[in-house]
Design a protein around this motif. Sequence first.
Motif, PDB file in Angstrom:
ATOM      1  N   TYR A   4      96.790  21.709  87.951  1.00 47.69           N
ATOM      2  CA  TYR A   4      98.220  21.876  88.257  1.00 47.69           C
ATOM      3  C   TYR A   4      98.854  20.522  88.591  1.00 47.69           C
ATOM      4  O   TYR A   4      99.914  20.182  88.073  1.00 47.69           O
ATOM      5  N   VAL A   5      98.207  19.748  89.461  1.00 47.97           N
ATOM      6  CA  VAL A   5      98.731  18.444  89.869  1.00 47.97           C
ATOM      7  C   VAL A   5      98.898  17.534  88.655  1.00 47.97           C
ATOM      8  O   VAL A   5      99.929  16.879  88.486  1.00 47.97           O
ATOM      9  N   SER A   6      97.899  17.513  87.783  1.00 48.64           N
ATOM     10  CA  SER A   6      97.956  16.693  86.586  1.00 48.64           C
ATOM     11  C   SER A   6      99.132  17.095  85.690  1.00 48.64           C
ATOM     12  O   SER A   6      99.856  16.243  85.171  1.00 48.64           O
ATOM     13  N   LEU A   7      99.343  18.380  85.536  1.00 47.21           N
ATOM     14  CA  LEU A   7     100.444  18.896  84.718  1.00 47.21           C
ATOM     15  C   LEU A   7     101.796  18.495  85.315  1.00 47.21           C
ATOM     16  O   LEU A   7     102.673  17.997  84.604  1.00 47.21           O
ATOM     17  N   ILE A   8     101.964  18.704  86.605  1.00 48.07           N
ATOM     18  CA  ILE A   8     103.238  18.376  87.268  1.00 48.07           C
ATOM     19  C   ILE A   8     103.501  16.864  87.178  1.00 48.07           C
ATOM     20  O   ILE A   8     104.620  16.432  86.918  1.00 48.07           O
ATOM     21  N   LYS A   9     102.446  16.061  87.375  1.00 49.26           N
ATOM     22  CA  LYS A   9     102.584  14.600  87.252  1.00 49.26           C
ATOM     23  C   LYS A   9     103.099  14.212  85.874  1.00 49.26           C
ATOM     24  O   LYS A   9     104.008  13.393  85.742  1.00 49.26           O
ATOM     25  N   LYS A  10     102.513  14.828  84.836  1.00 48.07           N
ATOM     26  CA  LYS A  10     102.923  14.522  83.458  1.00 48.07           C
ATOM     27  C   LYS A  10     104.389  14.886  83.216  1.00 48.07           C
ATOM     28  O   LYS A  10     105.127  14.134  82.591  1.00 48.07           O
ATOM     29  N   ILE A  11     104.796  16.051  83.719  1.00 46.36           N
ATOM     30  CA  ILE A  11     106.184  16.495  83.539  1.00 46.36           C
ATOM     31  C   ILE A  11     107.140  15.542  84.255  1.00 46.36           C
ATOM     32  O   ILE A  11     108.140  15.097  83.682  1.00 46.36           O
ATOM     33  N   ILE A  12     106.825  15.216  85.496  1.00 37.19           N
ATOM     34  CA  ILE A  12     107.696  14.324  86.279  1.00 37.19           C
ATOM     35  C   ILE A  12     107.814  12.964  85.604  1.00 37.19           C
ATOM     36  O   ILE A  12     108.895  12.402  85.502  1.00 37.19           O
ATOM     37  N   LYS A  13     106.697  12.464  85.102  1.00 40.72           N
ATOM     38  CA  LYS A  13     106.711  11.162  84.428  1.00 40.72           C
ATOM     39  C   LYS A  13     107.472  11.235  83.098  1.00 40.72           C
ATOM     40  O   LYS A  13     108.315  10.393  82.804  1.00 40.72           O
ATOM     41  N   ALA A  14     107.176  12.251  82.306  1.00 44.83           N
ATOM     42  CA  ALA A  14     107.819  12.389  80.985  1.00 44.83           C
ATOM     43  C   ALA A  14     109.332  12.562  81.110  1.00 44.83           C
ATOM     44  O   ALA A  14     110.090  12.034  80.301  1.00 44.83           O
ATOM     45  N   LYS A  15     109.754  13.285  82.131  1.00 53.85           N
ATOM     46  CA  LYS A  15     111.182  13.550  82.330  1.00 53.85           C
ATOM     47  C   LYS A  15     111.843  12.490  83.220  1.00 53.85           C
ATOM     48  O   LYS A  15     113.036  12.575  83.494  1.00 53.85           O
ATOM     49  N   ASN A  16     111.045  11.525  83.682  1.00 56.35           N
ATOM     50  CA  ASN A  16     111.548  10.445  84.534  1.00 56.35           C
ATOM     51  C   ASN A  16     112.335  10.994  85.728  1.00 56.35           C
ATOM     52  O   ASN A  16     113.466  10.587  85.994  1.00 56.35           O
ATOM     53  N   LEU A  17     111.724  11.939  86.447  1.00 55.98           N
ATOM     54  CA  LEU A  17     112.416  12.621  87.540  1.00 55.98           C
ATOM     55  C   LEU A  17     112.362  11.862  88.867  1.00 55.98           C
ATOM     56  O   LEU A  17     113.184  12.095  89.739  1.00 55.98           O
ATOM     57  N   CYS A  18     111.376  11.001  89.033  1.00 53.00           N
ATOM     58  CA  CYS A  18     111.328  10.168  90.238  1.00 53.00           C
ATOM     59  C   CYS A  18     110.508   8.929  89.941  1.00 53.00           C
ATOM     60  O   CYS A  18     109.773   8.874  88.963  1.00 53.00           O
ATOM     61  N   SER A  19     110.644   7.922  90.799  1.00 54.11           N
ATOM     62  CA  SER A  19     109.958   6.664  90.518  1.00 54.11           C
ATOM     63  C   SER A  19     108.567   6.581  91.153  1.00 54.11           C
ATOM     64  O   SER A  19     107.724   5.835  90.691  1.00 54.11           O
ATOM     65  N   GLU A  20     108.331   7.338  92.222  1.00 55.46           N
ATOM     66  CA  GLU A  20     107.020   7.273  92.867  1.00 55.46           C
ATOM     67  C   GLU A  20     106.563   8.674  93.265  1.00 55.46           C
ATOM     68  O   GLU A  20     107.364   9.497  93.706  1.00 55.46           O
ATOM     69  N   LEU A  21     105.264   8.922  93.140  1.00 53.58           N
ATOM     70  CA  LEU A  21     104.713  10.242  93.423  1.00 53.58           C
ATOM     71  C   LEU A  21     103.500  10.115  94.334  1.00 53.58           C
ATOM     72  O   LEU A  21     102.556   9.395  94.017  1.00 53.58           O
ATOM     73  N   LEU A  22     103.553  10.792  95.468  1.00 56.14           N
ATOM     74  CA  LEU A  22     102.399  10.842  96.380  1.00 56.14           C
ATOM     75  C   LEU A  22     101.640  12.128  96.087  1.00 56.14           C
ATOM     76  O   LEU A  22     102.252  13.184  95.921  1.00 56.14           O
ATOM     77  N   ILE A  23     100.315  12.031  96.058  1.00 53.27           N
ATOM     78  CA  ILE A  23      99.484  13.216  95.800  1.00 53.27           C
ATOM     79  C   ILE A  23      98.464  13.336  96.929  1.00 53.27           C
ATOM     80  O   ILE A  23      97.764  12.376  97.243  1.00 53.27           O
ATOM     81  N   PHE A  24      98.381  14.520  97.518  1.00 52.26           N
ATOM     82  CA  PHE A  24      97.385  14.794  98.554  1.00 52.26           C
ATOM     83  C   PHE A  24      96.674  16.095  98.207  1.00 52.26           C
ATOM     84  O   PHE A  24      97.301  17.037  97.737  1.00 52.26           O
ATOM     85  N   ASN A  25      95.355  16.132  98.476  1.00 53.70           N
ATOM     86  CA  ASN A  25      94.556  17.322  98.141  1.00 53.70           C
ATOM     87  C   ASN A  25      94.574  18.399  99.217  1.00 53.70           C
ATOM     88  O   ASN A  25      94.118  19.506  98.990  1.00 53.70           O
TER      89      ASN A  25
END
Length: 135
Positions: free
Chosen positions: A18-39
């Motif tokens: 899920y995290v990988s998918l959301i990261k790809k969408i956010i990056k592809a759509k250029n929705l934000c410049s930085e993304l923090l990920i926590f498990n």
Amino acid sequence: MNSTMINMACIIDDDNIYVSLIKKIIKAKNLCSELLIFNNGQQSMTYFEENTDNHKIPEIIFLDLNMPVMDGWEFLEKFSEIKDELKKEIKLYVVSSSINPSDVNRAKSSPSVQDYLVKPVHIKDLETIFLQKAV
């Protein structure tokens, strides 16, 4: 870059696919410049307690409920205790595969929670969330 763009978002979720998918969408759509990920909630809580600087705090948090170490409910409880210290308006979205009405109502009753999203999250929903700030 658009000045109303979200600078930083945060995903707190132990589901790597899920995290990988959301990261790809956010990056592809250029929705934000930085993304923090926590498990888990504990990792993110440690981050928030150590980084109260405005520019290190995300504007949007996507929080899963079912995680090891510290789950989403425990995170919400702790987050409500420290959110005023963060000196930034943060939109927190609970993202869960649970469609249990008691989970939905419990999450929505928290003053910290903006909305409850059911997985899988749709691209249009993400775009709407990220672009709300630009309006």
